[in-house]
Design a protein around this motif. Structure first.
Motif, PDB file in Angstrom:
ATOM      1  N   VAL A 299       0.840  -1.203   0.000  1.00 54.50           N
ATOM      2  CA  VAL A 299       0.000   0.000   0.000  1.00 54.50           C
ATOM      3  C   VAL A 299       0.873   1.251   0.000  1.00 54.50           C
ATOM      4  O   VAL A 299       0.619   2.213  -0.718  1.00 54.50           O
ATOM      5  CB  VAL A 299      -0.947   0.006   1.227  1.00 54.50           C
TER       6      VAL A 299
ATOM      7  N   ARG B 136       3.683   1.511  -1.235  1.00 51.71           N
ATOM      8  CA  ARG B 136       4.467   1.492  -2.473  1.00 51.71           C
ATOM      9  C   ARG B 136       5.964   1.292  -2.282  1.00 51.71           C
ATOM     10  O   ARG B 136       6.776   1.808  -3.047  1.00 51.71           O
ATOM     11  CB  ARG B 136       4.213   2.762  -3.273  1.00 51.71           C
TER      12      ARG B 136
ATOM     13  N   LEU C  59       2.145   4.361   8.555  1.00 48.47           N
ATOM     14  CA  LEU C  59       1.016   4.851   7.768  1.00 48.47           C
ATOM     15  C   LEU C  59       0.641   6.264   8.198  1.00 48.47           C
ATOM     16  O   LEU C  59       0.334   7.116   7.368  1.00 48.47           O
ATOM     17  CB  LEU C  59      -0.182   3.908   7.931  1.00 48.47           C
TER      18      LEU C  59
ATOM     19  N   LEU D 158       0.648   9.490   5.854  1.00 47.28           N
ATOM     20  CA  LEU D 158      -0.590  10.246   5.639  1.00 47.28           C
ATOM     21  C   LEU D 158      -0.404  11.723   5.948  1.00 47.28           C
ATOM     22  O   LEU D 158      -0.849  12.587   5.193  1.00 47.28           O
ATOM     23  CB  LEU D 158      -1.712   9.676   6.519  1.00 47.28           C
TER      24      LEU D 158
ATOM     25  N   LEU E 236       1.475  13.390   3.229  1.00 46.03           N
ATOM     26  CA  LEU E 236       0.688  13.492   2.010  1.00 46.03           C
ATOM     27  C   LEU E 236      -0.373  14.589   2.152  1.00 46.03           C
ATOM     28  O   LEU E 236      -0.599  15.368   1.223  1.00 46.03           O
ATOM     29  CB  LEU E 236       0.032  12.136   1.738  1.00 46.03           C
TER      30      LEU E 236
ATOM     31  N   LEU F  58      -6.416   3.141   7.881  1.00 44.38           N
ATOM     32  CA  LEU F  58      -5.374   4.038   7.414  1.00 44.38           C
ATOM     33  C   LEU F  58      -4.934   3.689   5.991  1.00 44.38           C
ATOM     34  O   LEU F  58      -4.667   4.573   5.177  1.00 44.38           O
ATOM     35  CB  LEU F  58      -4.158   3.982   8.355  1.00 44.38           C
ATOM     36  N   GLN F  59      -4.890   2.388   5.715  1.00 47.02           N
ATOM     37  CA  GLN F  59      -4.483   1.976   4.369  1.00 47.02           C
ATOM     38  C   GLN F  59      -5.487   2.439   3.314  1.00 47.02           C
ATOM     39  O   GLN F  59      -5.104   2.925   2.251  1.00 47.02           O
ATOM     40  CB  GLN F  59      -4.308   0.454   4.313  1.00 47.02           C
TER      41      GLN F  59
ATOM     42  N   GLU G  67      -7.492   4.991   3.578  1.00 45.67           N
ATOM     43  CA  GLU G  67      -7.304   6.442   3.538  1.00 45.67           C
ATOM     44  C   GLU G  67      -6.120   6.798   2.629  1.00 45.67           C
ATOM     45  O   GLU G  67      -6.208   7.683   1.770  1.00 45.67           O
ATOM     46  CB  GLU G  67      -7.035   6.911   4.969  1.00 45.67           C
ATOM     47  N   LEU G  68      -5.039   6.098   2.823  1.00 50.40           N
ATOM     48  CA  LEU G  68      -3.826   6.388   2.064  1.00 50.40           C
ATOM     49  C   LEU G  68      -4.033   6.137   0.571  1.00 50.40           C
ATOM     50  O   LEU G  68      -3.634   6.947  -0.268  1.00 50.40           O
ATOM     51  CB  LEU G  68      -2.675   5.523   2.593  1.00 50.40           C
ATOM     52  N   LEU G  69      -4.692   5.029   0.270  1.00 49.64           N
ATOM     53  CA  LEU G  69      -4.943   4.714  -1.141  1.00 49.64           C
ATOM     54  C   LEU G  69      -5.778   5.807  -1.803  1.00 49.64           C
ATOM     55  O   LEU G  69      -5.511   6.219  -2.929  1.00 49.64           O
ATOM     56  CB  LEU G  69      -5.645   3.357  -1.260  1.00 49.64           C
TER      57      LEU G  69
ATOM     58  N   LEU H  81      -6.017   8.925  -0.874  1.00 53.50           N
ATOM     59  CA  LEU H  81      -5.232  10.146  -0.969  1.00 53.50           C
ATOM     60  C   LEU H  81      -4.249  10.073  -2.137  1.00 53.50           C
ATOM     61  O   LEU H  81      -4.071  11.049  -2.872  1.00 53.50           O
ATOM     62  CB  LEU H  81      -4.480  10.350   0.359  1.00 53.50           C
ATOM     63  N   TYR H  82      -3.639   8.909  -2.303  1.00 54.85           N
ATOM     64  CA  TYR H  82      -2.726   8.731  -3.436  1.00 54.85           C
ATOM     65  C   TYR H  82      -3.446   9.001  -4.742  1.00 54.85           C
ATOM     66  O   TYR H  82      -2.959   9.705  -5.612  1.00 54.85           O
ATOM     67  CB  TYR H  82      -2.188   7.293  -3.481  1.00 54.85           C
TER      68      TYR H  82
ATOM     69  N   ARG I 120      -6.084  10.704  -5.250  1.00 62.71           N
ATOM     70  CA  ARG I 120      -6.461  12.118  -5.358  1.00 62.71           C
ATOM     71  C   ARG I 120      -5.275  12.953  -5.817  1.00 62.71           C
ATOM     72  O   ARG I 120      -5.361  13.754  -6.744  1.00 62.71           O
ATOM     73  CB  ARG I 120      -6.961  12.603  -3.996  1.00 62.71           C
ATOM     74  N   VAL I 121      -4.119  12.707  -5.154  1.00 65.30           N
ATOM     75  CA  VAL I 121      -2.912  13.460  -5.494  1.00 65.30           C
ATOM     76  C   VAL I 121      -2.560  13.253  -6.960  1.00 65.30           C
ATOM     77  O   VAL I 121      -2.181  14.175  -7.672  1.00 65.30           O
ATOM     78  CB  VAL I 121      -1.730  13.017  -4.598  1.00 65.30           C
ATOM     79  N   GLU I 122      -2.740  12.016  -7.410  1.00 62.52           N
ATOM     80  CA  GLU I 122      -2.334  11.723  -8.779  1.00 62.52           C
ATOM     81  C   GLU I 122      -3.296  12.283  -9.827  1.00 62.52           C
ATOM     82  O   GLU I 122      -2.893  12.603 -10.941  1.00 62.52           O
ATOM     83  CB  GLU I 122      -2.149  10.219  -8.970  1.00 62.52           C
TER      84      GLU I 122
ATOM     85  N   ALA J  94      -2.975  18.828 -13.185  1.00 65.10           N
ATOM     86  CA  ALA J  94      -3.513  20.187 -13.142  1.00 65.10           C
ATOM     87  C   ALA J  94      -2.560  21.125 -12.412  1.00 65.10           C
ATOM     88  O   ALA J  94      -2.426  22.291 -12.762  1.00 65.10           O
ATOM     89  CB  ALA J  94      -4.870  20.185 -12.448  1.00 65.10           C
ATOM     90  N   GLY J  95      -1.908  20.620 -11.400  1.00 67.21           N
ATOM     91  CA  GLY J  95      -1.028  21.437 -10.571  1.00 67.21           C
ATOM     92  C   GLY J  95       0.260  21.821 -11.274  1.00 67.21           C
ATOM     93  O   GLY J  95       0.850  22.851 -10.981  1.00 67.21           O
TER      94      GLY J  95
END
Lengths: 294, 49, 49
Positions: A94, A96, B30, B34, B37, C30-31, C33-35, C37-38, C40-42, C47-48
């Motif tokens: 997860v 990466r 994690l 987070l 990020l 948390l995992q 959540e992290l996925l 967020l990743y 979203r960031v990507e 655009a950024g």
């Protein structure tokens, strides 16, 4: 031919091993039926006798603490080990750190770092340092020996941790010890290595930090690791000594230290079983055989 | 015999706890990840909108 | 008395197990959540830049 004392000695040795082998296997089977398993007796057995390959992994797991001494806890604890392995692997995926194309040995390194709380940030991962390389070498060798990835990771982790805890303080003294035994067995070679400046540059980390992983093929390596896992790091000195003795003529002919190192880092792979057998004999000769009743 | 039962229980508890400890390390990692990020998303957000 | 020791051991093991399970649920949240967020960031990244 019949008068060749070396040959006679050898054949009588093998006869003895062949006969005794059956007895030894039986006595190990009796030890393995104990509940709880007697770790001290198992260690002593493994120091004195060769481990039959069918029992090797089980003995390693118990001696390294991957499985507890009580056999009736093994199923439950095996389940814990499996869960822990999958939890760590999943988290690394997860975050990466690893993906499906990461080599197993690198996955094991990251898992080990996570558990030891030294995992670098993903963006800050650089080329492996010396300690990481030692870990990777040991992992590659263990991977050759064991198919199941869960067993493999746990045995690497327990082996590396036990090795550092038990022998961390002794490792720096092993080169001196090697020099001492070489002076007893072959002073001429020692003098040559000293004079050419090769002695200081011998592949000590390959021998004493990686325990010959990447130097010996697995069939020979696991016989050396049997002794390390059951409590001896001195055996490493005698394997190194026996390598030097076996290639004495060759080494006496090399005058540049780099040449010596290059040769020793890539020794021929055909002869290694005999080298290990002789190393174990030498080790028993100098350090004695553990005498506890088995 | 009693000692033996105690030893066995202690070993089992340790091995069970080892899973928990691993989980704790994972949680910490994690959380750090987070936090970083999120702060990245928040710095970049104004530019993105 | 032996039964007593065994009971206690069992209870301790159960506690350890529930600590582990609780921590595992945290990790899974948390995992997830992290996925998210990743991803979203990507999506925002092009655009950024």
């Amino acid at each position: 031919m019949a008068d060749d004392p070396q040959r006679n000695f050898r054949s009588s040795y093998y006869e003895k091993v062949g006969f005794r082998g059956v007895e030894e296997k039986k006595s190990l089977e009796i030890l393995l039926k104990d509940n709880p398993l007697d770790l001290e007796k198992l260690s002593t057995f493994s120091q004195r006798f060769p481990l039959p390959s069918m029992y090797r992994m089980h003995v390693w797991k118990v001696l390294l603490g991957m499985l507890p001494p009580h056999s009736d806890s093994h199923t439950m604890v095996g389940g814990y080990r499996k869960e822990q392995y999958h939890d760590i692997l999943e988290a690394l995926e997860v975050m990466r750190y690893v993906n499906s194309s990461t080599p197993c040995t690198h996955v094991y390194l990251r898992m080990f770092q996570l558990e030891s709380q030294v995992l670098p940030r993903c963006s800050e991962i650089s080329a492996p340092d010396e300690e990481n390389e030692d870990f990777l070498s040991i992992s590659r060798a263990m991977e050759e020996i064991i198919d199941d990835p869960i067993d493999c990771y746990w045995l690497i982790k327990c082996f590396v941790n036990q090795f550092h805890t038990k022998f961390g303080d002794s490792i720096p003294h092993l080169p001196k010890s090697l020099e001492h035994y070489l002076s007893q067995e072959e002073p001429r070679l020692l003098k040559h290595l000293k004079n050419t400046g090769a002695l200081a540059q011998l592949p000590y980390s390959l021998w004493f930090r990686r325990c010959f992983a990447g130097c010996l093929p697995e069939s020979s390596l696991q016989r050396v690791w049997d002794k390390v896992i059951s409590g001896s790091c001195k055996i490493l000195v005698f394997v190194a000594l026996e390598i030097l003795l076996s290639y004495k003529i060759m080494l006496l002919g090399i005058t540049r230290p780099e040449g010596v190192v290059r040769f020793l880092c890539n020794i021929p792979q055909e002869n290694t079983d005999a080298i290990v057998t002789k190393a174990i004999e030498l080790w028993h000769k100098y350090c004695g055989t553990p005498m506890h009743a088995v | 015999f009693l000692e033996d039962v105690k030893c066995q229980a202690k070993a089992e508890l340790q091995d069970s706890d080892s899973r928990y400890q691993a989980q704790r390390r994972i949680t910490q990692l994690l959380q750090t990840e987070l936090l970083q990020l999120y702060s990245r998303v928040e710095t970049e957000a104004p530019a993105g909108t």
